[in-house]
Every structure is written in structure tokens, then in C-alpha cells.
Design an enzyme around this catalytic site. Structure first.
Site, PDB file in Angstrom:
ATOM      1  N   LYS A 192     -10.518   6.207  -3.469  1.00  0.00           N
ATOM      2  CA  LYS A 192     -10.983   4.853  -3.768  1.00  0.00           C
ATOM      3  C   LYS A 192     -10.582   3.956  -2.608  1.00  0.00           C
ATOM      4  O   LYS A 192      -9.428   3.549  -2.468  1.00  0.00           O
ATOM      5  CB  LYS A 192     -10.380   4.319  -5.080  1.00  0.00           C
ATOM      6  N   GLU A 268       3.092   4.375  -0.803  1.00  0.00           N
ATOM      7  CA  GLU A 268       3.336   3.777   0.515  1.00  0.00           C
ATOM      8  C   GLU A 268       3.074   2.289   0.347  1.00  0.00           C
ATOM      9  O   GLU A 268       1.920   1.855   0.308  1.00  0.00           O
ATOM     10  CB  GLU A 268       2.388   4.375   1.565  1.00  0.00           C
ATOM     11  N   CYS A 302       1.758  -2.707   7.553  1.00  0.00           N
ATOM     12  CA  CYS A 302       2.962  -2.610   6.721  1.00  0.00           C
ATOM     13  C   CYS A 302       4.201  -2.505   7.590  1.00  0.00           C
ATOM     14  O   CYS A 302       5.278  -2.906   7.191  1.00  0.00           O
ATOM     15  CB  CYS A 302       2.849  -1.401   5.806  1.00  0.00           C
ATOM     16  N   GLU A 399       5.664 -10.515   3.069  1.00  0.00           N
ATOM     17  CA  GLU A 399       4.926  -9.956   4.214  1.00  0.00           C
ATOM     18  C   GLU A 399       4.001 -11.039   4.753  1.00  0.00           C
ATOM     19  O   GLU A 399       3.222 -11.606   3.984  1.00  0.00           O
ATOM     20  CB  GLU A 399       4.024  -8.817   3.722  1.00  0.00           C
TER      21      GLU A 399
HETATM   22  P1  NAD Z   1      -3.604  -4.045  -2.267  1.00  0.00           P
HETATM   23  O1  NAD Z   1      -2.391  -3.569  -2.966  1.00  0.00           O
HETATM   24  O2  NAD Z   1      -4.174  -5.344  -2.671  1.00  0.00           O
HETATM   25  O3  NAD Z   1      -4.785  -2.984  -2.407  1.00  0.00           O
HETATM   26  C1  NAD Z   1      -4.628  -1.647  -2.001  1.00  0.00           C
HETATM   27  C2  NAD Z   1      -5.659  -0.802  -2.717  1.00  0.00           C
HETATM   28  O4  NAD Z   1      -5.382  -0.836  -4.110  1.00  0.00           O
HETATM   29  C3  NAD Z   1      -7.098  -1.278  -2.561  1.00  0.00           C
HETATM   30  O5  NAD Z   1      -7.941  -0.164  -2.522  1.00  0.00           O
HETATM   31  C4  NAD Z   1      -7.323  -2.072  -3.829  1.00  0.00           C
HETATM   32  O6  NAD Z   1      -8.687  -2.145  -4.207  1.00  0.00           O
HETATM   33  C5  NAD Z   1      -6.535  -1.224  -4.829  1.00  0.00           C
HETATM   34  N1  NAD Z   1      -6.099  -1.949  -6.028  1.00  0.00           N
HETATM   35  C6  NAD Z   1      -5.776  -3.257  -6.145  1.00  0.00           C
HETATM   36  N2  NAD Z   1      -5.402  -3.522  -7.427  1.00  0.00           N
HETATM   37  C7  NAD Z   1      -5.506  -2.359  -8.110  1.00  0.00           C
HETATM   38  C8  NAD Z   1      -5.267  -1.979  -9.470  1.00  0.00           C
HETATM   39  N3  NAD Z   1      -4.840  -2.858 -10.384  1.00  0.00           N
HETATM   40  N4  NAD Z   1      -5.482  -0.690  -9.826  1.00  0.00           N
HETATM   41  C9  NAD Z   1      -5.899   0.214  -8.920  1.00  0.00           C
HETATM   42  N5  NAD Z   1      -6.146  -0.082  -7.620  1.00  0.00           N
HETATM   43  C10 NAD Z   1      -5.939  -1.351  -7.226  1.00  0.00           C
HETATM   44  O7  NAD Z   1      -3.251  -4.022  -0.716  1.00  0.00           O
HETATM   45  P2  NAD Z   1      -4.178  -4.401   0.513  1.00  0.00           P
HETATM   46  O8  NAD Z   1      -4.235  -5.896   0.592  1.00  0.00           O
HETATM   47  O9  NAD Z   1      -5.464  -3.636   0.475  1.00  0.00           O
HETATM   48  O10 NAD Z   1      -3.323  -3.810   1.730  1.00  0.00           O
HETATM   49  C11 NAD Z   1      -2.247  -4.462   2.260  1.00  0.00           C
HETATM   50  C12 NAD Z   1      -0.943  -3.923   1.684  1.00  0.00           C
HETATM   51  O11 NAD Z   1      -0.860  -2.523   1.930  1.00  0.00           O
HETATM   52  C13 NAD Z   1       0.267  -4.528   2.333  1.00  0.00           C
HETATM   53  O12 NAD Z   1       1.236  -4.819   1.364  1.00  0.00           O
HETATM   54  C14 NAD Z   1       0.751  -3.417   3.257  1.00  0.00           C
HETATM   55  O13 NAD Z   1       2.126  -3.489   3.568  1.00  0.00           O
HETATM   56  C15 NAD Z   1       0.416  -2.211   2.465  1.00  0.00           C
HETATM   57  N6  NAD Z   1       0.340  -1.022   3.340  1.00  0.00           N
HETATM   58  C16 NAD Z   1       1.351  -0.101   3.268  1.00  0.00           C
HETATM   59  C17 NAD Z   1       1.344   1.009   4.105  1.00  0.00           C
HETATM   60  C18 NAD Z   1       2.460   2.021   4.068  1.00  0.00           C
HETATM   61  O14 NAD Z   1       2.264   3.108   4.589  1.00  0.00           O
HETATM   62  N7  NAD Z   1       3.599   1.734   3.475  1.00  0.00           N
HETATM   63  C19 NAD Z   1       0.282   1.186   5.005  1.00  0.00           C
HETATM   64  C20 NAD Z   1      -0.734   0.237   5.044  1.00  0.00           C
HETATM   65  C21 NAD Z   1      -0.692  -0.863   4.194  1.00  0.00           C
END
Ligand code: NAD
Length: 514
Positions: A192, A268, A302, A399
Site C-alpha cells: 500500500k 520504521e 526520517c 520532526e
Molecule cells: P504517514 O505515517 O502519514 O503515512 C505512512 C503510510 O501510512 C502512508 O502510506 C499512509 O497512507 C499510511 N497510513 C496513514 N494512516 C494510516 C492508517 N490509519 N492505517 C493504515 N495506513 C495508514 O507518514 P508519511 O507522512 O507518509 O511519511 C513521513 C513519515 O515517515 C515521517 O514520520 C518519517 O520519519 C517516516 N519515515 C520513517 C522511515 C524509517 O525508516 N524509520 C523512513 C521514511 C519515512
């Protein structure tokens, strides 16, 4: 002779690249519209214009993808390791051969510069190659039980159908980092992608199919209703694993949902990386590292440096050098070869970054460069440096996810460590010092899964990427990355000991008390 202006050439290539990407859901080896025919727009963050429409998967599509993953799991698990490895290796070759198309696609839907997108393609491809090599090295153990009455045969089996949820900030590397080990470990999977960047995942799925991945092993369900679409999957006992990359708040929510079916999880999550510059640091190297750790991916990483802790004796010199370097950055569309810093992902994110900066300045910080978004289209925000940031400012706790360096000072190693560790996050920290003892001692005491030592970059397919504390559970990449997709299973084998038992050693009695 090519007489088109460079911008016209890029526009034509962009049009072609978008045209070629599949826009449907991908289930059972077939691209098709969403079950209800719904679509959603994908936007170019450099101008806010619509690139195309993509199928908006429904819960019924998600369940169809799980049907397909569950049906394919048994036959897929019987595929020889070398064949799985070869599929990943072929995918690596194809991806490197199409590096330019993939880079352009990433830039169009995510915004980063083409140079950065090319680097992401190479990084993502390395995961395919790394796990292609790991596919043939899944081993087990055989040993004699401690009382000598049995043999212990330990094997490692695929965990089963997985749900892989990815963010928008690295539209190719994030899915590749999950798909590659899942393929190597014999798992089937449903991806997804983030709704902001579904096109790169679709192109990757098509490429893996071309590389020989059998139908049903991988499905893609782009959607704008993440919670509604993933919830029925998480409740379904056929799903055996959730691997999520995204924010900590969403991670917490998913962990709670995963508890109901006691699902294996890899998380992650978010970061709040400290970047520590000690008094004895090589300041030029520290500024180089800061530029990478802060501006890579437009700060939307991240592992981006979030809090700069600089020794008071060198803080002004470091700041001046950093401001000078930040001022050389050209902000512009990622497709513009002259631009080195692309736009943020959307207006909401730009507003967040601008509010964080305004609030910190209002609390007493000094703006040294940047701070005002340019007029015009696109979600651009300039490289920004703040000094005198109050320790309790919101910018030090959340962040930033933007090109903003917030600098605080310290006067002792203990103070630097206390400030650096004063967060619920624990993904990465950066440490600049020329003193080996200080480096090792502080490196040990930093509560993060990764430490960049005199280096502003830690991502490496051969290393275990992941966080401590609320930055996550599990590791991606490295020698142990494949374990996230494997279950240990052991067979207890009743083989009588071949050697005479010592007097008084009664094997059957011993068994009875265990
Ligand atoms: P997000 O948490 O808003 O979304 C991530 C994914 O989860 C998307 O595909 C989104 O559609 C999905 N999602 C959102 N709500 C959901 C729910 N209730 N149920 C199921 N899926 C859901 O994050 P983002 O804005 O897309 O990405 C940025 C974040 O990702 C930052 O916090 C960043 O630090 C983190 N990140 C972490 C790593 C790592 O390896 N630790 C790597 C890249 C990004």
C-alpha cells in the site's frame, strides 16, 4: 539534431514517463480499475498541477489482493532459492538500465532534484541485489539436545502473506527495502503506497513482473482511504505480517490493530536526529555532513538532522560556515538541472514548516538565513538556519521534515548527551569529533539505532537500518534484514543416543520433567 529547449525536452519526457505507468490496482498479476471505478489525482509538488489519476482501491480490492497473496503463498514458497535470487538480480539490472525513467518519475511525484532521484534509484536497486544474494543463504541448524536424547533441527520458513505500507518521501527505496527481503524469504505481499506517490510503486511492480515474479506474489493497492482499506486486512487471519514505514503516531495505531491478531510487525517510524558538533571537530567536515544530513531529500527524511547541538566555543564559526553553504543552494523544480533543492511534498507540509520556524523565532530564536517561502506556484521553502533555539521549543521535539537547521549550544559532553537523548525518538544521531575515545564513548551512549560518526549519511543496504525507542521495531537491510520475513521452526527428532548412557542417566525419566 535536437532543437528542443531543455525545459521542453523534460516536459515531453515527463509526459511519456507518466503515460507509460500503470494507473490501476495490481492484483493476481493483472492491472485493473478499482472495484468501484474510483480514482484520485497525483500532483506535481513543483507546481501543484495534476500529473494523472490513479485507481483508488477499496476494502474489496484489498481483500481480493489478500485472496491472491494467500493463494500464491504455497506455490511461491516451493520456488527454489536460486530462482528467487535471479528474479531480484534481473530486477536490479532492469532498474539500473531504466535509472533515468525511474528518477524522473520520482522527481515528478515527490519533488526532489533529479540528482537525488538518481541516487535513490541506485540505493533502491542495491536492496534488490543485496537480497537477491541473501535468497540463497537462508540456513538453519542441526544439533544434539542438551541431554543427548533428541536432535534439534531448526529451519527458517517464510512468515507468509505480508502487508507493506510505505511513505511518500522515498517512493522507490521504501517499497524496494521491504519487497526485496520479502521476495528473498518467499513471502507473498500486498503493497500500500502513500497516496502522494503511487506511480513509482506501480512502475516497480511492473518491473518485478517483467523480471519474472509470478502472478499473485505482489499486489499493489493505491488508495486515499488507508485506514478503511488496511483494517480488514489486519483483521484477517490469513495476513501474517505487517511492515510499516511512516510516522510514529500512525505506527502506534497500527501496532494496536496488529495486537488483535498477534501479527508479526516491523516498524520504521519517525526520527528526531541530534547532530552533535564537539569542540574538537573538523568544522568543514561537520558542515559538509550537516548539508547532507539536513538538506538530503529536502529535509524530508526520517534520518534528517533535526536538532543541531554545537559546542559553544565553535558554534558561531560552524553557523557562519553553514549559513554560507546554505546560501549557495538553488531552490527550484526538481526537473530543473540548475536547482539543488526541490519543493516540499504539499501545502500542508510547507505550512507546518513555516509555522514551526515562525513560532521558534517568536520564542526568541535568531533567523540567520531563509525563513520566508517564495511567492508563486509549488511548495518551495528555502534553506533556513536558526540559532539560539530555546531547548523546549516545539521544533526540538517534532520532526521538522523540511530544510531548517535549528541550532542550540552545549558546554560539556554530558550536556550534549543529555540533550541528544532527551526525546522519545531513537532512530539516528550524528557525531562530529576528532577524539577517538570521545567518539566511541559518546557513540555508545547515544540512544539511537544508528550513529553517523563524522559522516552525515547512514543509509546502506548492507547495514541494519532501524531505530530504538519510539522510532521503531526491527531492522531493514544488512545480514539480519531477511529475518523480519522468516519464522524459526524447529523439529524435535527422537533419536536414541548412539553412545552408552552413563549409569543412572535415565533418558525417559529426564524427558518427563521437561
Ligand atoms: P504517514 O505515517 O502519514 O503515512 C505512512 C503510510 O501510512 C502512508 O502510506 C499512509 O497512507 C499510511 N497510513 C496513514 N494512516 C494510516 C492508517 N490509519 N492505517 C493504515 N495506513 C495508514 O507518514 P508519511 O507522512 O507518509 O511519511 C513521513 C513519515 O515517515 C515521517 O514520520 C518519517 O520519519 C517516516 N519515515 C520513517 C522511515 C524509517 O525508516 N524509520 C523512513 C521514511 C519515512
Amino acid at each position: 539534431m535536437d532543437t528542443l529547449a531543455p525545459s521542453q525536452r523534460v516536459a515531453e519526457r515527463a509526459h511519456d514517463v507518466i503515460e507509460q505507468v500503470e494507473k490501476g490496482v495490481f492484483i493476481g498479476g493483472r492491472w485493473r480499475p478499482a472495484e468501484n471505478g474510483g480514482t484520485f489525482p497525483v500532483e506535481d509538488p513543483a507546481n501543484g498541477l495534476r500529473l494523472c489519476e490513479v485507481a483508488d482501491a477499496t476494502p474489496a480490492d484489498a481483500l481480493a489482493a489478500l485472496d491472491s497473496a494467500a493463494a500464491a503463498q504455497r506455490t511461491w514458497a516451493a520456488v527454489p532459492p536460486r530462482r528467487r535470487g535471479n528474479i531480484l538480480r534481473r530486477a536490479y539490472d532492469l532498474l539500473m538500465a531504466r535509472r533515468e525513467e525511474f528518477a524522473l518519475l520520482i522527481t515528478l511525484e515527490m519533488g526532489k532534484s533529479l540528482a537525488e532521484s538518481r541516487a535513490e534509484v541506485a540505493y533502491a536497486a542495491e536492496y534488490l541485489r543485496w537480497f537477491g544474494e541473501e535468497a540463497v543463504r537462508i540456513d538453519g541448524t542441526w544439533k544434539v539436545s542438551e541431554d543427548g536424547t533428541a536432535r534439534v533441527l531448526v529451519t527458517r520458513r517464510p512468515v507468509g502473506p505480508c502487508l507493506l505500507i510505505t511513505p511518500w518521501n522515498a517512493p522507490l527505496a521504501m517499497p524496494a527495502r521491504k519487497i526485496a527481503p520479502a521476495v528473498a524469504a518467499d513471502c507473498t505481499m500486498i503493497v500500500k503506497p502513500a497516496p502522494q506517490t503511487p506511480l513509482t510503486s506501480a512502475a516497480l511492480a511492473a518491473l518485478l513482473a517483467e523480471a519474472g515474479l509470478p502472478d499473485g506474489v505482489l499486489s499493489i493497492i493505491p488508495t486515499t482511504r488507508a485506514a478503511a482499506v488496511t483494517e480488514p486486512l489486519l483483521r484477517d487471519g490469513r495476513l501474517r505480517k505487517l511492515s510499516f514505514t511512516g510516522s510514529t503516531p500512525v505506527g502506534r495505531l497500527l501496532l494496536a490493530q496488529a495486537a488483535d491478531t498477534v501479527l508479526r510487525t516491523s516498524m520504521e517510524l519517525g526520527g528526531n536526529a541530534p547532530f552533535i558538533v564537539c569542540q574538537d571537530a573538523d568544522l568543514d567536515a561537520a558542515v559538509d555532513g550537516a548539508m547532507t544530513a539536513k538538506l538530503r531529500n529536502i529535509g524530508e527524511a526520517c534520518i534528517a538532522a533535526n536538532r543541531f547541538h554545537v559546542h559553544a566555543d565553535v558554534a558561531e564559526e560552524f553557523t557562519e560556515k553553514l549559513v554560507a553553504r546554505m546560501s549557495t543552494i538553488t531552490v527550484g523544480a526538481g526537473t530543473d538541472p540548475a536547482a539543488t533543492l526541490g519543493p516540499l511534498i504539499d501545502e500542508r507540509q510547507r505550512r507546518r514548516v513555516a509555522d514551526l520556524v515562525d513560532e521558534t523565532v517568536a520564542a526568541g530564536a535568531r533567523l540567520r538565513t531563509g525563513g520566508s517561502p517564495p511567492d508563486g506556484h509549488g511548495y518551495f521553502y528555502p534553506p533556513t538556519v536558526l540559532t539560539g533555539v530555546p531547548a523546549d521549543a516545539r521544533i526540538t521535539r517534532e520532526e521538522i521534515f523540511g530544510p531548517v537547521a535549528a541550532i542550540q549550544t552545549f558546554t560539556s559532553d554530558e550536556e550534549a548527551l543529555r540533550d541528544a537523548n532527551d526525546t522519545e525518538f531513537g532512530l539516528v544521531s550524528y557525531l562530529y569529533t576528532r577524539d577517538l575515545n570521545r567518539a566511541l564513548s559518546m557513540g555508545e551512549q547515544l540512544e539511537t539505532g544508528m550513529v553517523g560518526l563524522n559522516r552525515g549519511y547512514v543509509s546502506d543496504p548492507s547495514a541494519p537500518f532501524g531505530g530504538m525507542k519510539q522510532s521503531g521495531i526491527g531492522r531493514e537491510g544488512g545480514n539480519t534484514g531477511i529475518d523480519e520475513y522468516l519464522e524459526q521452526k524447529y523439529l524435535a527428532i527422537d533419536i536414541p543416543a548412539p553412545w552408552p548412557q552413563s549409569p543412572g542417566a535415565d533418558a525417559s525419566a529426564a524427558k518427563g520433567v521437561r
